[in-house]
Write a protein that holds these residues in place. Structure first.
Motif, short mmCIF file in Angstrom:
data_model
loop_
_atom_site.label_atom_id
_atom_site.label_comp_id
_atom_site.label_asym_id
_atom_site.label_seq_id
_atom_site.Cartn_x
_atom_site.Cartn_y
_atom_site.Cartn_z
N GLY C 118 0.81 -1.22 0.00
CA GLY C 118 0.00 0.00 0.00
C GLY C 118 0.84 1.26 0.00
O GLY C 118 0.51 2.23 -0.65
N ASP C 119 1.92 1.23 0.76
CA ASP C 119 2.78 2.40 0.89
C ASP C 119 4.17 2.00 0.39
O ASP C 119 4.29 1.10 -0.44
CB ASP C 119 2.79 2.84 2.36
N THR C 120 5.21 2.64 0.85
CA THR C 120 6.57 2.21 0.48
C THR C 120 6.84 0.83 1.07
O THR C 120 6.21 0.41 2.04
CB THR C 120 7.61 3.18 1.06
N GLY C 121 7.81 0.15 0.49
CA GLY C 121 8.20 -1.14 1.05
C GLY C 121 8.63 -1.03 2.50
O GLY C 121 8.30 -1.90 3.33
N ASP C 122 9.34 0.03 2.84
CA ASP C 122 9.78 0.21 4.23
C ASP C 122 8.58 0.34 5.17
O ASP C 122 8.55 -0.27 6.24
CB ASP C 122 10.67 1.45 4.36
N MET C 123 7.62 1.16 4.76
CA MET C 123 6.43 1.34 5.61
C MET C 123 5.61 0.06 5.68
O MET C 123 5.12 -0.32 6.75
CB MET C 123 5.58 2.48 5.05
N ASP C 124 5.46 -0.60 4.54
CA ASP C 124 4.72 -1.86 4.53
C ASP C 124 5.34 -2.84 5.53
O ASP C 124 4.62 -3.49 6.31
CB ASP C 124 4.77 -2.50 3.13
N GLU C 125 6.66 -2.95 5.50
CA GLU C 125 7.34 -3.90 6.38
C GLU C 125 7.19 -3.50 7.85
O GLU C 125 6.97 -4.35 8.73
CB GLU C 125 8.82 -3.98 6.02
N GLN C 126 7.32 -2.20 8.12
CA GLN C 126 7.20 -1.72 9.50
C GLN C 126 5.83 -2.06 10.08
O GLN C 126 5.71 -2.51 11.23
CB GLN C 126 7.44 -0.21 9.53
N CYS C 127 4.80 -1.88 9.26
CA CYS C 127 3.45 -2.19 9.74
C CYS C 127 3.28 -3.69 9.96
O CYS C 127 2.66 -4.12 10.94
CB CYS C 127 2.41 -1.65 8.75
N ALA C 128 3.83 -4.50 9.06
CA ALA C 128 3.75 -5.96 9.23
C ALA C 128 4.43 -6.38 10.52
O ALA C 128 3.89 -7.20 11.29
CB ALA C 128 4.40 -6.66 8.03
N GLN C 129 5.59 -5.83 10.78
CA GLN C 129 6.31 -6.19 12.01
C GLN C 129 5.53 -5.75 13.24
O GLN C 129 5.47 -6.49 14.24
CB GLN C 129 7.70 -5.55 11.99
N SER C 130 4.92 -4.56 13.18
CA SER C 130 4.10 -4.10 14.30
C SER C 130 2.93 -5.04 14.55
O SER C 130 2.56 -5.31 15.70
CB SER C 130 3.56 -2.69 14.02
N GLY C 131 2.34 -5.54 13.47
CA GLY C 131 1.23 -6.46 13.61
C GLY C 131 1.64 -7.76 14.27
O GLY C 131 0.93 -8.30 15.13
N ILE C 132 2.80 -8.26 13.87
CA ILE C 132 3.29 -9.51 14.45
C ILE C 132 3.58 -9.32 15.94
O ILE C 132 3.24 -10.17 16.78
CB ILE C 132 4.54 -10.01 13.69
#
Lengths: 143, 143, 143, 143
Positions: C118-132
């Motif tokens: 949805g956003d930059t790869g960096d932001m996408d990954e940060q949100c995924a990690q926060s979810g985990i």
């Protein structure tokens, strides 16, 4: 827990040993992990090249439906229009014949599946079950 | 003449023995007949589920191009746009990395191919070649 | 052990909560089990319809390669011809960008993966990690 | 107007609540927007991995035909050869069983669809309808 390569190799060897004991036609046997990904595939000399595809699809279909393909094939007899459409939905991964058999651990959890193709569906299934037993694991109908 | 199941099993066993001797990462090895159809597939414990797909595609690509994938990958470095398009043309069956190795009989005829994936392309190829040698057959670079 | 629906739902909720906290663009998040099969998918209002496909492919690619897509993307920078070909081999299931993150249990075993787009790869990954983390599980980079 | 993520989440939660109230087998539920693109997917623990594929296809098929899959399946009984061919035409996105239900706004416009798979077609459909009602929206048979 999932099937190991050692277990899958034992299943495949046991399946093909049963095939030779029973004088079955040349066979292909595919062993999948619980997620439906191949661990082993073996195709005997003389087995034509749809055999491993059908074997794979039987094992995959058993996992996808959560039941041996014998049971699914039986249900399909009572509802052929639906099951014909579902085989297309799942990309052909549901051959409506025995020979796709779930593998379970001692607690009854599904840890993989075996698919066999080459002879009749009954013979294919019998060899798959023999292979699972040779690896000291439980097959679908024992659950 | 084509590879038999006994020969393909020897190749696969030799490939994985070399992988363990070399302390390689978990590997998948696929052996195809001359028509590109699988005879054996083996995926080691811990090998993720693209490994057997890539291994299959390396072997298939070697047969499809009539050359080991090392040679094809070398050509691709000089002409990346063309080879990128070709990988799409052939449905992805041409991973541009070593590890897809042709199997030849004593007369130099192609009788199959081995594909390996799991470690670097160099290691994958080395294990595939070891496997072919273990089965007393000749590999691509010996032609 | 595999991710449960309750855990996957917590991961998805945590991912989208992080997205809103960070004022990210509309996102899709997909949570897969260890075999690569979806447990949950959520697409925010305004997220266009490739987003969930890319999110799915990121998660699937992380599982298929056994590594977060950030690490795979880094390797691809050094070997673009090979990785371009491999993305075709695996049916596009390897977007070369951060945002596909492995989920591990307390023993480090891979039990699933999250994909975000949805956003930059960096932001996408940060949100995924926060979810985990919101689900009290470990993500790839902690292994 | 199209379904929002909040509405789709309410539908999914309502569907699975009905499934548990009715002691249904483990289910997958997929909610699509009017264009046939997923907003949410949820697969319960124990639901095998064809369930979400079949659920998706039921919802997609309802949108693609402009009718609940119950009505399409009824028509197929009278014309099985045609509908068998159509299921192939549309890539399997038309499972001929109840459980794909259109979602309508208060003016009767189609704003999405729900697909459910896991139990009998009748149970699947009942749970889908309960989910739509839980979100204060109208389902197909109310149009």
């Amino acid at each position: 827990m999932s099937l190991t390569l050692a277990q899958a190799s034992d299943i495949a060897a046991g399946t093909l040993a049963a095939a030779r004991t029973n004088n079955a036609k040349p066979m292909a046997v595919v062993v999948l992990d619980a997620g439906g990904h191949p661990i082993t595939l073996s195709r005997e000399d003389g087995a034509s090249f749809f055999r491993h595809e059908i074997a794979h699809a039987k094992a995959y279909g058993a996992l996808g439906m959560g039941a041996d393909t014998r049971a699914v094939a039986q249900r399909a007899k009572n509802n052929p229009v639906f099951f014909s459409s579902v085989t297309v939905t799942v990309g052909g991964n549901l051959p409506l014949s025995p020979g796709g058999v779930l593998v379970r651990d001692n607690n009854g959890n599904i840890i993989g599946a075996v698919g066999v193709s080459g002879d009749t569906g009954d013979m294919d299934e019998q060899c798959a079950q023999s292979g699972i037993e040779a690896a000291d694991l439980a097959h679908g109908s024992q659950a």
